[in-house]
Design an enzyme around this catalytic site. Structure first.
Site, PDB file in Angstrom:
ATOM      1  N   ASN A  43      70.456 -76.123  17.057  1.00  0.00           N
ATOM      2  CA  ASN A  43      70.885 -74.729  16.936  1.00  0.00           C
ATOM      3  C   ASN A  43      71.808 -74.357  18.094  1.00  0.00           C
ATOM      4  OD1 ASN A  43      68.455 -74.996  18.440  1.00  0.00           O
ATOM      5  ND2 ASN A  43      67.911 -72.852  18.151  1.00  0.00           N
ATOM      6  N   GLU A  45      73.130 -70.937  19.787  1.00  0.00           N
ATOM      7  CA  GLU A  45      73.059 -69.473  19.853  1.00  0.00           C
ATOM      8  C   GLU A  45      74.264 -68.903  20.580  1.00  0.00           C
ATOM      9  OE1 GLU A  45      69.139 -68.552  21.375  1.00  0.00           O
ATOM     10  OE2 GLU A  45      68.218 -69.208  19.489  1.00  0.00           O
ATOM     11  N   CYS A  54      72.057 -72.228  12.930  1.00  0.00           N
ATOM     12  CA  CYS A  54      70.872 -73.099  12.922  1.00  0.00           C
ATOM     13  C   CYS A  54      71.214 -74.584  13.045  1.00  0.00           C
ATOM     14  CB  CYS A  54      70.096 -72.911  11.621  1.00  0.00           C
ATOM     15  SG  CYS A  54      69.371 -71.282  11.400  1.00  0.00           S
ATOM     16  N   GLU A  56      70.218 -76.963  11.129  1.00  0.00           N
ATOM     17  CA  GLU A  56      70.545 -77.548   9.826  1.00  0.00           C
ATOM     18  C   GLU A  56      72.029 -77.385   9.522  1.00  0.00           C
ATOM     19  OE1 GLU A  56      68.108 -75.520  10.616  1.00  0.00           O
ATOM     20  OE2 GLU A  56      66.340 -75.762   9.354  1.00  0.00           O
ATOM     21  N   CYS A  87      65.748 -71.466   7.249  1.00  0.00           N
ATOM     22  CA  CYS A  87      65.977 -70.071   6.850  1.00  0.00           C
ATOM     23  C   CYS A  87      66.641 -70.052   5.461  1.00  0.00           C
ATOM     24  CB  CYS A  87      66.862 -69.361   7.875  1.00  0.00           C
ATOM     25  SG  CYS A  87      68.609 -69.795   7.774  1.00  0.00           S
ATOM     26  N   CYS A  90      70.207 -71.509   5.279  1.00  0.00           N
ATOM     27  CA  CYS A  90      70.257 -72.974   5.389  1.00  0.00           C
ATOM     28  C   CYS A  90      69.720 -73.650   4.135  1.00  0.00           C
ATOM     29  CB  CYS A  90      69.510 -73.436   6.636  1.00  0.00           C
ATOM     30  SG  CYS A  90      70.464 -73.126   8.145  1.00  0.00           S
TER      31      CYS A  90
HETATM   32  N1  THU Z   1      66.566 -71.954  13.754  1.00  0.00           N
HETATM   33  C1  THU Z   1      67.056 -73.175  13.359  1.00  0.00           C
HETATM   34  O1  THU Z   1      67.913 -73.760  14.014  1.00  0.00           O
HETATM   35  N2  THU Z   1      66.565 -73.713  12.216  1.00  0.00           N
HETATM   36  C2  THU Z   1      65.564 -73.174  11.463  1.00  0.00           C
HETATM   37  O2  THU Z   1      65.140 -73.783  10.488  1.00  0.00           O
HETATM   38  C3  THU Z   1      65.017 -71.859  11.814  1.00  0.00           C
HETATM   39  C4  THU Z   1      65.583 -71.213  13.012  1.00  0.00           C
HETATM   40  C5  THU Z   1      67.065 -71.397  15.016  1.00  0.00           C
HETATM   41  C6  THU Z   1      67.939 -70.188  14.923  1.00  0.00           C
HETATM   42  C7  THU Z   1      67.765 -69.580  16.293  1.00  0.00           C
HETATM   43  O3  THU Z   1      68.644 -70.217  17.208  1.00  0.00           O
HETATM   44  C8  THU Z   1      66.340 -69.959  16.688  1.00  0.00           C
HETATM   45  O4  THU Z   1      65.952 -70.998  15.814  1.00  0.00           O
HETATM   46  C9  THU Z   1      65.356 -68.827  16.572  1.00  0.00           C
HETATM   47  O5  THU Z   1      65.419 -68.220  15.330  1.00  0.00           O
END
Ligand code: THU
Length: 139
Positions: A43, A45, A54, A56, A87, A90
């Site tokens: 991920n 941010e 994310c 994925e 999510c 994704c």
């Molecule tokens: N996140 C992912 O990378 N993949 C998921 O399947 C769920 C959430 C990340 C997004 C964000 O950077 C952090 O997790 C918290 O939501």
């Protein structure tokens, strides 16, 4: 090494590079393509929170950039006590390149926690045929 083990290893390595200074929730993902290639991502941010994305999505982007199109297995690795299922966005992105029977394995740093099919995670996902007609597919 099994496909799961290879995907888990790749996803865990990518997770080490997660850029998650705002949530401190580090995620890694890896996808296996029909031709045997593995693509991983973490991920990423952003200070403008909605601009982050994310693990994925990163993995799928890496796959597409290197020519991959057909996903046959997926692993997501994250910490915490809960299952880190993908999510909604994704799930739809995975469905662009995978079928309803594709396994999506959810792991913690210790290993596999639970496996789903993409069809279980995204029933009746949006689908568009080459003529531009929308249809509610299986996944
Ligand atoms: N996140 C992912 O990378 N993949 C998921 O399947 C769920 C959430 C990340 C997004 C964000 O950077 C952090 O997790 C918290 O939501």
């Amino acid at each position: 090494m099994s496909a799961f083990d290879q995907l888990f290893k790749a996803a865990s390595a990518a997770r080490e590079n997660a850029h998650a200074p705002y949530s401190s929730f580090h995620v890694g993902a890896a996808v296996l393509t029909r031709d045997g290639a593995i693509h991983a991502g973490c991920n990423v941010e952003n200070a403008a929170y909605p601009e982050g994305w994310c693990a994925e999505t990163t993995a799928l982007g890496a796959m597409v950039a290197s020519g991959g199109r057909e996903v046959v297995e997926v692993v997501v690795v994250a910490g915490g006590e809960r299952l880190c299922t993908p999510c909604g966005g994704c799930r739809q992105r995975l469905a662009e390149f995978a079928g309803p029977e594709t396994s999506v394995h959810i792991a913690g740093p210790e290993g596999l926690r639970r496996s789903f099919t993409l069809g279980e995670l995204l029933p009746a996902g949006f689908d568009l045929d080459p003529d531009g007609n929308a249809a509610a597919g299986e996944a």
